[in-house]
Motif scaffolding. Sequence first.
Motif, mmCIF file in Angstrom:
data_model
loop_
_atom_site.group_PDB
_atom_site.id
_atom_site.type_symbol
_atom_site.label_atom_id
_atom_site.label_comp_id
_atom_site.label_asym_id
_atom_site.label_seq_id
_atom_site.Cartn_x
_atom_site.Cartn_y
_atom_site.Cartn_z
ATOM 1 N N SER A 171 -8.001 5.332 -6.355
ATOM 2 C CA SER A 171 -6.807 4.715 -6.191
ATOM 3 C C SER A 171 -6.105 3.901 -7.047
ATOM 4 O O SER A 171 -6.634 3.025 -7.879
ATOM 5 C CB SER A 171 -6.957 3.900 -4.862
ATOM 6 O OG SER A 171 -7.677 4.663 -3.624
ATOM 7 N N ARG A 175 -2.146 -0.254 -3.170
ATOM 8 C CA ARG A 175 -1.474 -0.189 -1.893
ATOM 9 C C ARG A 175 -0.575 -0.856 -1.449
ATOM 10 O O ARG A 175 -0.523 -2.077 -1.893
ATOM 11 C CB ARG A 175 -2.947 -0.536 -1.003
ATOM 12 C CG ARG A 175 -2.568 -0.561 0.499
ATOM 13 C CD ARG A 175 -3.968 -0.627 1.233
ATOM 14 N NE ARG A 175 -3.574 -0.676 2.721
ATOM 15 C CZ ARG A 175 -3.709 -1.739 3.425
ATOM 16 N NH1 ARG A 175 -3.837 -3.053 3.029
ATOM 17 N NH2 ARG A 175 -3.471 -1.741 4.713
ATOM 18 N N THR A 205 -1.179 -2.182 -11.591
ATOM 19 C CA THR A 205 -2.205 -1.350 -10.987
ATOM 20 C C THR A 205 -3.490 -1.257 -11.567
ATOM 21 O O THR A 205 -3.463 -1.812 -12.513
ATOM 22 C CB THR A 205 -1.585 0.113 -10.782
ATOM 23 O OG1 THR A 205 -1.693 0.686 -12.282
ATOM 24 C CG2 THR A 205 -0.429 0.374 -10.195
ATOM 25 N N SER A 233 -11.205 -0.484 -3.572
ATOM 26 C CA SER A 233 -10.127 -1.372 -2.840
ATOM 27 C C SER A 233 -9.045 -1.443 -3.947
ATOM 28 O O SER A 233 -9.270 -2.033 -4.974
ATOM 29 C CB SER A 233 -10.659 -2.528 -2.381
ATOM 30 O OG SER A 233 -11.480 -2.391 -1.283
ATOM 31 N N GLU A 269 -3.042 -4.764 -4.255
ATOM 32 C CA GLU A 269 -2.085 -4.622 -3.168
ATOM 33 C C GLU A 269 -0.796 -5.279 -3.729
ATOM 34 O O GLU A 269 -0.611 -6.294 -4.267
ATOM 35 C CB GLU A 269 -2.400 -5.637 -1.951
ATOM 36 C CG GLU A 269 -3.784 -4.880 -1.219
ATOM 37 C CD GLU A 269 -4.069 -5.550 0.179
ATOM 38 O OE1 GLU A 269 -3.620 -6.725 0.253
ATOM 39 O OE2 GLU A 269 -4.636 -4.986 0.834
ATOM 40 N N ASP A 280 -0.731 7.857 0.894
ATOM 41 C CA ASP A 280 -1.246 8.208 2.384
ATOM 42 C C ASP A 280 -0.594 7.276 3.367
ATOM 43 O O ASP A 280 0.097 6.507 3.035
ATOM 44 C CB ASP A 280 -2.827 8.043 2.316
ATOM 45 C CG ASP A 280 -3.248 6.620 2.273
ATOM 46 O OD1 ASP A 280 -2.484 5.615 2.597
ATOM 47 O OD2 ASP A 280 -4.637 6.364 1.932
ATOM 48 N N ALA A 298 -1.682 4.859 5.135
ATOM 49 C CA ALA A 298 -2.029 3.381 4.921
ATOM 50 C C ALA A 298 -1.349 2.770 3.653
ATOM 51 O O ALA A 298 -1.323 1.474 3.728
ATOM 52 C CB ALA A 298 -3.468 3.031 4.727
ATOM 53 N N THR A 318 -1.622 3.543 0.382
ATOM 54 C CA THR A 318 -2.293 3.872 -0.796
ATOM 55 C C THR A 318 -2.336 4.976 -1.507
ATOM 56 O O THR A 318 -1.745 6.109 -1.088
ATOM 57 C CB THR A 318 -3.795 3.770 -0.446
ATOM 58 O OG1 THR A 318 -4.209 2.403 0.573
ATOM 59 C CG2 THR A 318 -4.740 3.562 -1.827
ATOM 60 N N HIS A 324 -3.280 7.488 -4.285
ATOM 61 C CA HIS A 324 -4.438 8.237 -4.759
ATOM 62 C C HIS A 324 -4.228 9.202 -5.853
ATOM 63 O O HIS A 324 -3.187 9.939 -5.916
ATOM 64 C CB HIS A 324 -5.203 8.743 -3.753
ATOM 65 C CG HIS A 324 -5.592 8.009 -2.515
ATOM 66 N ND1 HIS A 324 -6.742 7.451 -2.169
ATOM 67 C CD2 HIS A 324 -4.737 7.875 -1.426
ATOM 68 C CE1 HIS A 324 -6.695 6.477 -1.301
ATOM 69 N NE2 HIS A 324 -5.439 7.017 -0.547
#
Length: 356
Positions: free
Chosen positions: A80, A83, A128, A136, A139, A324, A326, A328, A330
């Motif tokens: 990831s 997010r 990032t 995790s 954010e 996705d 949520a 996030t 990937h």
Amino acid sequence: MDGLEKKIEEYEARIAHLEYQLAILKRKYGEGAGEVQAGLSEVDDESVRRSQERSALVFSQDARVARLALAPGSMKHGGSLVRFIGAPWSEYDQPRLLLTTTTEELLFVFSSGRVATLPVDQVSAVQTQMTEEGGSPLEVYWPGLKRPIEPAGLGQLVCLVPIGGLALKDYLVQVSRKGFMKKIHQRMAGSILQSRYIGAGVKKPPDQLLETLICNDDDRLACVSYEGFLLVVEVANVSTALELVMRVSPTDHIVSCFIIKSGDAVLVMTGSGKVLHLSPERLEPSDAARSKGEAVFSAARRDQGARVAGAAPAAAGEWGIVLDQAGTLHAFSLDELSDAGALPGGILPVSFAALR
């Protein structure tokens, strides 16, 4: 204004546009690109390095854009990047992805048909960190992101278009969500950029422009719809007038449209995380006008609720980025995704793009 003054203004505008095209070509391909092709000098190493840098751009209709630096050499399958939290995305305002070189020039296209330009590296970058699969990520608060172009009076942001190579292409092709297309000759680009208007690219609301692509006459476009239909179109057969090309049902719309090269496959990703591999042999242009296209999954699966989240061209060794539900982002090896046939860990995608 007499005829001579008007002619002078026209020439000045044409010269300014040619200088702009030359500047963005040099930025995209490196300062020495033209001299190398002419055999006169070598490209500066820094120019080459810059021209190979990649960025992922996540954008939404409210004109917020997040830029993330990508390092293909350090990608981890299933890892990831970031997010996004606090995003007001909905079924009717899904975020979209564009993967491009950091030296590109972007054309921001709004639902009103208005446009604006901005270099990729002038979009604020977000921090990032590539995690291992299941790790995790950092954010980022989405509502806190800046809008690179303020949309006041321009409508919704519908697409971002890399135009660094525009001078080397034949056409801009507009594709609407309801299957309408038109091509605009590259010689009109100067007028479009000067007036900051390209046109809405639709017959009437609620249809909306989905994509604007810069293409050559011998390119092929693959269009994939929400309900799982694929249509391949030859740019040579697209009209300069807005016409219906892909026939979609009242409940359907195109979710992805992109150029496919010889030997490309296409990966189609459903909202449940299934990944369908369409081989190059399945990507033949349709002979029928206003065709619905080929079904990429069965009617039974469609009746059970299967829907497409996104699709992208794929070749051996390439990487893809998935956003996705949520929020996030990937990274995935497209080879491994194709073999697995599904996203790992129950990931539910809302957007998907390939890193080319």
